[in-house]
Design a protein around this motif. Structure first.
Motif, PDB file in Angstrom:
ATOM      1  N   ARG A  73       3.100   6.238  -3.313  1.00  0.00           N
ATOM      2  CA  ARG A  73       4.237   7.117  -3.626  1.00  0.00           C
ATOM      3  C   ARG A  73       3.931   8.026  -4.808  1.00  0.00           C
ATOM      4  O   ARG A  73       3.306   7.621  -5.774  1.00  0.00           O
ATOM      5  CB  ARG A  73       5.468   6.280  -3.975  1.00  0.00           C
ATOM      6  CG  ARG A  73       6.135   5.698  -2.776  1.00  0.00           C
ATOM      7  CD  ARG A  73       7.532   5.186  -3.116  1.00  0.00           C
ATOM      8  NE  ARG A  73       8.000   4.424  -1.981  1.00  0.00           N
ATOM      9  CZ  ARG A  73       8.068   3.108  -1.941  1.00  0.00           C
ATOM     10  NH1 ARG A  73       7.740   2.392  -2.991  1.00  0.00           N
ATOM     11  NH2 ARG A  73       8.489   2.503  -0.860  1.00  0.00           N
ATOM     12  N   ALA A 127      -2.353   0.609   7.184  1.00  0.00           N
ATOM     13  CA  ALA A 127      -1.680   0.975   5.931  1.00  0.00           C
ATOM     14  C   ALA A 127      -1.668   2.494   5.777  1.00  0.00           C
ATOM     15  O   ALA A 127      -0.654   3.088   5.391  1.00  0.00           O
ATOM     16  CB  ALA A 127      -2.370   0.313   4.745  1.00  0.00           C
ATOM     17  N   CYS A 142       0.835  -1.207   0.000  1.00  0.00           N
ATOM     18  CA  CYS A 142       0.000   0.000   0.000  1.00  0.00           C
ATOM     19  C   CYS A 142       0.870   1.257   0.000  1.00  0.00           C
ATOM     20  O   CYS A 142       0.587   2.217  -0.732  1.00  0.00           O
ATOM     21  CB  CYS A 142      -0.929   0.006   1.218  1.00  0.00           C
ATOM     22  SG  CYS A 142      -2.265  -1.194   1.100  1.00  0.00           S
ATOM     23  N   THR A 143       1.904   1.245   0.800  1.00  0.00           N
ATOM     24  CA  THR A 143       2.809   2.398   0.863  1.00  0.00           C
ATOM     25  C   THR A 143       3.449   2.642  -0.500  1.00  0.00           C
ATOM     26  O   THR A 143       3.560   3.790  -0.948  1.00  0.00           O
ATOM     27  CB  THR A 143       3.878   2.188   1.954  1.00  0.00           C
ATOM     28  OG1 THR A 143       3.210   1.955   3.196  1.00  0.00           O
ATOM     29  CG2 THR A 143       4.773   3.398   2.103  1.00  0.00           C
ATOM     30  N   ALA A 189       0.950   4.158   7.930  1.00  0.00           N
ATOM     31  CA  ALA A 189       2.281   4.046   7.331  1.00  0.00           C
ATOM     32  C   ALA A 189       2.442   5.062   6.197  1.00  0.00           C
ATOM     33  O   ALA A 189       3.501   5.690   6.060  1.00  0.00           O
ATOM     34  CB  ALA A 189       2.518   2.626   6.825  1.00  0.00           C
ATOM     35  N   ILE A 190       1.398   5.244   5.406  1.00  0.00           N
ATOM     36  CA  ILE A 190       1.443   6.235   4.320  1.00  0.00           C
ATOM     37  C   ILE A 190       1.561   7.636   4.908  1.00  0.00           C
ATOM     38  O   ILE A 190       2.329   8.466   4.426  1.00  0.00           O
ATOM     39  CB  ILE A 190       0.203   6.102   3.417  1.00  0.00           C
ATOM     40  CG1 ILE A 190       0.243   4.768   2.668  1.00  0.00           C
ATOM     41  CG2 ILE A 190       0.086   7.279   2.447  1.00  0.00           C
ATOM     42  CD1 ILE A 190      -1.064   4.367   2.019  1.00  0.00           C
ATOM     43  N   ALA A 211       5.044   8.279   5.952  1.00  0.00           N
ATOM     44  CA  ALA A 211       5.937   8.482   4.807  1.00  0.00           C
ATOM     45  C   ALA A 211       5.722   9.824   4.124  1.00  0.00           C
ATOM     46  O   ALA A 211       6.664  10.399   3.565  1.00  0.00           O
ATOM     47  CB  ALA A 211       5.746   7.349   3.798  1.00  0.00           C
ATOM     48  N   THR A 212       4.486  10.334   4.149  1.00  0.00           N
ATOM     49  CA  THR A 212       4.173  11.574   3.427  1.00  0.00           C
ATOM     50  C   THR A 212       4.106  12.803   4.327  1.00  0.00           C
ATOM     51  O   THR A 212       4.081  13.926   3.829  1.00  0.00           O
ATOM     52  CB  THR A 212       2.810  11.459   2.710  1.00  0.00           C
ATOM     53  OG1 THR A 212       1.783  11.244   3.692  1.00  0.00           O
ATOM     54  CG2 THR A 212       2.814  10.338   1.686  1.00  0.00           C
TER      55      THR A 212
END
Length: 189
Positions: free
Chosen positions: A41, A59, A36-37, A62-63, A66-67
Motif C-alpha cells: 500500500r 500475492a 503482502c497486499t 492481489a496487489i 488493488a493497484t
C-alpha cells in the motif's frame, strides 16, 4: 542518472512452512497474501513484477488488483533451486552438508541444485532490465539477498544477517547503469 525506488517483497507465508522451497511451489495462505497486499500500500509504484512461482505470483496478482497495475512475470526472480533438498524440511538434510552450504553456497550447492553465483547472475540480469521507474517485485528471500549482493556489495556472511520473514519489504534507491548501485531506504518486516 536519477535513482528510482525498487521495493522487493518476499512472498507471504506458504500453507506448508518450514520447507526448503526453491523450485518447489506451494499455495500461499490467505493471510500471507493479505500481509503482502498490506506491505504494498501507498508505495507509488508504476511497475509490478513477480517470480513465476505461485507463492509470489498470487500475492502479486492481489496487489495488481488493488493497484490497477498489470503484472509482469519474470522467472529470474525465483528462489534458489535447492535440488535434492527442495521441498524437504531442513531437519531432513544432512547437518554437515547443510552447514557447508550456508558457509559457502557457491562452493557447496545442494546436491543437484543451483549455485549461489547462478542465482546472483539471473537476479543481476533482471535488475539490469528494470526500467528506472518505481517498481515492486514480489519475490523470495534468496533473490532478495542476491539483489543486495548485486546492488550494495554485501558479502555472503553479511547477507545472512538480514532477517527477511514472510511478507518482508526491502526498499532500495537504485542508481541504474552498467554497474547499478543502491542505498537501502527501508526494511519492513
Amino acid at each position: 542518472m536519477t535513482a528510482f525506488a525498487l521495493h522487493l517483497l518476499r512472498h507471504g507465508a506458504p500453507e506448508t512452512p518450514g520447507l526448503l522451497m526453491g523450485r518447489t511451489d506451494g499455495m500461499p495462505t490467505v493471510d500471507g497474501i493479505a500481509a503482502c497486499t498490506a506491505q504494498a500500500r501507498d508505495l507509488g509504484i508504476e511497475r509490478l513484477i513477480a517470480s513465476n512461482l505461485r507463492r509470489s505470483r498470487e500475492a502479486a496478482e492481489a496487489i495488481g488488483a488493488a493497484t490497477g497495475l498489470a503484472l509482469a512475470i519474470d522467472p529470474r526472480w525465483r528462489e534458489l533451486d535447492f535440488g535434492d533438498w527442495d521441498g524437504q524440511p531442513s531437519s531432513a538434510v544432512d547437518r554437515d552438508a547443510f552447514g557447508r552450504f550456508w558457509d559457502d553456497p557457491d562452493a557447496n550447492p545442494p546436491p543437484g541444485g543451483e549455485r549461489w553465483s547462478s542465482l546472483v547472475a539471473r537476479v543481476s540480469a533482471a535488475i539490469g532490465d528494470l526500467a528506472p521507474i518505481p517498481t515492486l517485485v514480489v519475490t523470495h528471500g534468496g533473490a532478495m539477498r542476491a539483489a543486495l549482493h548485486v546492488l550494495c556489495g554485501f558479502d555472503q556472511r553479511q547477507l545472512w544477517a538480514f532477517d527477511l520473514p514472510y511478507a518482508a519489504r526491502l526498499s532500495l534507491r537504485v542508481w541504474p547503469g552498467e554497474q547499478p548501485s543502491a542505498q537501502i531506504a527501508g526494511l519492513t518486516p
